[in-house]
Motif scaffolding. Structure first.
Motif, short mmCIF file in Angstrom:
data_model
loop_
_atom_site.label_atom_id
_atom_site.label_comp_id
_atom_site.label_asym_id
_atom_site.label_seq_id
_atom_site.Cartn_x
_atom_site.Cartn_y
_atom_site.Cartn_z
N SER A 1 4.86 2.64 1.85
CA SER A 1 3.44 2.99 2.01
C SER A 1 2.76 2.90 0.66
O SER A 1 3.20 3.54 -0.30
N GLY B 1 0.84 6.39 0.21
CA GLY B 1 1.70 7.58 0.32
C GLY B 1 0.99 8.76 0.94
O GLY B 1 1.48 9.89 0.89
N GLY C 1 11.36 6.35 -0.73
CA GLY C 1 9.98 5.92 -0.60
C GLY C 1 9.66 4.80 -1.57
O GLY C 1 10.02 4.86 -2.74
N THR D 1 6.39 3.78 -2.82
CA THR D 1 5.06 4.36 -2.67
C THR D 1 4.55 4.86 -4.02
O THR D 1 5.22 4.72 -5.05
N SER E 1 2.55 11.18 -4.71
CA SER E 1 1.84 11.21 -3.42
C SER E 1 2.54 12.17 -2.47
O SER E 1 3.69 12.57 -2.69
N LEU F 1 3.89 11.53 0.33
CA LEU F 1 5.13 10.91 0.79
C LEU F 1 6.21 11.00 -0.29
O LEU F 1 7.36 11.36 0.01
N ALA F 2 5.86 10.70 -1.52
CA ALA F 2 6.84 10.77 -2.61
C ALA F 2 7.43 12.17 -2.72
O ALA F 2 8.62 12.33 -3.01
N ILE G 1 12.39 7.71 -4.97
CA ILE G 1 11.32 6.75 -4.76
C ILE G 1 11.40 5.61 -5.76
O ILE G 1 12.00 5.73 -6.83
#
Length: 286
Positions: free
Chosen positions: A186, A189, A210, A212, A216, A218-219, A225
């Protein structure tokens, strides 16, 4: 004046620059499109200054260095066509918009090349090499990278899937176990569904990687990541450079896993490649 409008910021500060830095500004403002394609040596020569002067000029405008400066320059060209590229103008011909888009992508790839931490690559390759099975999740413009990853990773003799349907992602995440690796791709994120799916997978025992933005949402829920931090405005404009970065990182990871498997694994890859020979017409003889 928006902070992302680099050209406007340069114009507003020209009179405050020293003589050498003003020469750099003059070259850039005279033809920003050409400047995007220049190496630091070429720009320095055009401005009759030294390369350190160009670097100082870039840092004066809150960029990390020349590659980062070129990315911001490409994205701040005046005008812009929504959902295409901010640097593309409504009266551009094919030569102009082709050069701008490819130039911005080259600059973005170069920035990632310079900034990526090889230790992160090694760590993620470790995770993928030891996986019991791998699933790639993405939505929207990031989905092609997930399906490209499936095409690359199925060759490693382990179950691999790619999914761009949120309900399927959620079910697979809930059914995952220790030893499973889920890679979530993403750019922002910040997509709520992907953040929730990543958390479901973590709670189920999977290792979640991730690709990304660092820091973020998401991270923050991933096990590890690969950060992709580029100044691309996807709130208004269709992702371009970030999508190419995702594809390049997938190739890097697939290569890392191939090398980790060693030379004894190469015959297996050759067998897969040879299986495609009957599907193609033979090459033309010179």
């Amino acid at each position: 004046m928006a902070m992302h409008d680099l050209i406007a910021r340069i114009r507003s500060r020209v009179d405050d620059l020293n003589r050498s830095e003003r020469k750099v500004a003059d070259v850039i403002l005279q033809d920003p499109n050409a400047a995007i394609g220049m190496s630091i040596a070429t720009l320095a020569q055009a401005a009759t200054v030294s390369e350190p002067t160009v670097n100082r000029f870039c840092r004066n405008f809150e960029t990390k260095g020349y590659p980062d400066f070129k990315i911001q320059l490409a994205q701040s060209l005046a005008g812009g066509t929504p959902y295409v590229s901010r640097s593309v103008e409504s009266d551009d011909d094919a030569a102009a918009y082709t050069d701008k888009i490819i130039g911005a992508t080259i600059a973005a790839l170069d920035e990632i090349r310079r900034g990526i931490d090889p230790r992160r690559i090694e760590r993620v390759v470790d995770h993928l090499s030891q996986a019991r099975q791998i699933h790639f999740f993405a939505l929207g413009a990031s989905a092609p990278a997930a399906f490209d990853a499936q095409n690359k990773f199925f060759r490693f003799n382990l179950p691999v899937g790619a999914y761009n349907d949120v309900l399927m992602q959620r079910m697979i995440a809930a059914a995952s176990h220790t030893g499973d690796v889920i890679v979530v791709i993403s750019y922002t994120g910040r997509t709520r569904d992907l953040v929730e799916v990543a958390q479901v997978a973590r709670d189920a025992g999977a290792l979640v990687i991730g690709i990304t933005r660092d820091g973020s949402p998401l991270a923050n829920v991933c096990t590890d990541i690969l950060p992709v931090d580029l100044p691309e405005d996807t709130e208004v404009y269709m992702p371009m450079s970030s999508r190419m970065i995702h594809m390049a990182l997938i190739d890097v990871l697939a290569t890392g896993v191939t090398l980790r498997r060693g030379e004894s694994f190469l015959p297996h890859l050759r067998t897969i490649k040879e299986s495609l020979r009957p599907t193609k017409f033979p090459p033309k003889e010179a």
